[in-house]
Design an enzyme around this catalytic site. Sequence first.
Site, short mmCIF file in Angstrom:
data_model
loop_
_atom_site.label_atom_id
_atom_site.label_comp_id
_atom_site.label_asym_id
_atom_site.label_seq_id
_atom_site.Cartn_x
_atom_site.Cartn_y
_atom_site.Cartn_z
N GLU A 110 0.84 -1.19 0.00
CA GLU A 110 0.00 0.00 0.00
C GLU A 110 0.89 1.25 0.00
O GLU A 110 1.89 1.31 0.70
CB GLU A 110 -0.85 -0.04 1.27
CG GLU A 110 -1.64 1.19 1.59
CD GLU A 110 -2.27 1.12 2.98
OE1 GLU A 110 -3.23 1.88 3.20
OE2 GLU A 110 -1.82 0.32 3.82
N TRP A 111 0.51 2.25 -0.79
CA TRP A 111 1.24 3.51 -0.81
C TRP A 111 0.67 4.44 0.26
O TRP A 111 -0.54 4.65 0.35
CB TRP A 111 1.13 4.19 -2.18
CG TRP A 111 1.77 5.54 -2.21
CD1 TRP A 111 1.15 6.75 -2.05
CD2 TRP A 111 3.16 5.83 -2.37
NE1 TRP A 111 2.06 7.78 -2.12
CE2 TRP A 111 3.32 7.24 -2.30
CE3 TRP A 111 4.30 5.04 -2.56
CZ2 TRP A 111 4.54 7.86 -2.44
CZ3 TRP A 111 5.54 5.67 -2.69
CH2 TRP A 111 5.64 7.06 -2.63
N LEU A 112 1.55 4.99 1.09
CA LEU A 112 1.16 5.94 2.12
C LEU A 112 1.94 7.23 1.92
O LEU A 112 3.17 7.20 1.81
CB LEU A 112 1.43 5.38 3.52
CG LEU A 112 0.67 4.10 3.91
CD1 LEU A 112 1.19 3.56 5.24
CD2 LEU A 112 -0.82 4.35 3.98
N ASP A 128 13.19 -3.93 14.09
CA ASP A 128 14.20 -3.07 13.44
C ASP A 128 13.72 -1.62 13.50
O ASP A 128 13.71 -0.91 12.50
CB ASP A 128 14.40 -3.52 11.98
CG ASP A 128 15.64 -2.91 11.33
OD1 ASP A 128 16.49 -2.37 12.06
OD2 ASP A 128 15.76 -3.00 10.10
#
Length: 286
Positions: free
Chosen positions: A92-94, A193
């Site tokens: 998904e692009w955020l 991480d």
Amino acid sequence: MWTDIDAHISQVTGEKFHSSQRRSVGGGCINQGYAVSDSKRTYFIKLNQASQVAMFEAEAVGLEQMFATATIRVPKPICWGTAGNSGYLVLEWLEMDSGNSKAWEEMGRKLAQMHKATSQSGFGWDINNTIGSTPQINTWTSDWAEFFGKHRLGYQFQLGRWRGGRFPQAEELLTAIPELLAHDPQPSLVHGDLWGGNAGCTVQGEPVIFDPATYFGDREVDIAMTELFGGFPAAFYRGYDEVFPLDPGYEKRKTLYNLYHIINHFNLFGGGYESQANSMIARILR
């Protein structure tokens, strides 16, 4: 390659997708990153060699597991696989921003809520994954000190010796770990991480974490790493402490937990990380 990836996105979403626009964006030290769009939808795509697709699969499984807790926002995985010589992961692009104090305080609260997700299997994970490009061994273990000593520090020391590193007090430290980690933590779902480059906020102000090295461990490993490279904003720690206060002794344990990442940095990049690791070991054993 792009035609194959477009077809995979179309298949899993049920909507025809053709990436008419592609631009390179940051993908970290290891992968290439691209924003691809058909003018209506945008996705974030990570690329590496086809031989590295298992790394992408493990990342996707970790994101799905964190997403399922319905606590902190993570980019939702769409699909992954190989196309020609490349392995890929579609997310998904955020649209990201730096975030204000309120957003970072909320990030602390939401991470604390995620850390309350636990496992009946103990410490570890169902599959191995990577920390950077280094293998991360996640064999299920009932005892936290044993897990951290064997599958985190012990394994990194072994890799470090293969790279020509010298860690004269390594065995002394490994012997001391049961005493150093005697606080009996619960197995928490951790990011694994969590430095500043793997956290941020959307333009709407919603906190997001990404690029995980997921497993079930002592939640303090995440908090310790947030302090390793400059620290998160103070609001983050206020929010976290409000929901899930840290146990006594964290201030000493955090150096031990961050040692894992410093030795890994030596194994990945060499340089001055060896002397930094040895200084940390001496401080822990003092």
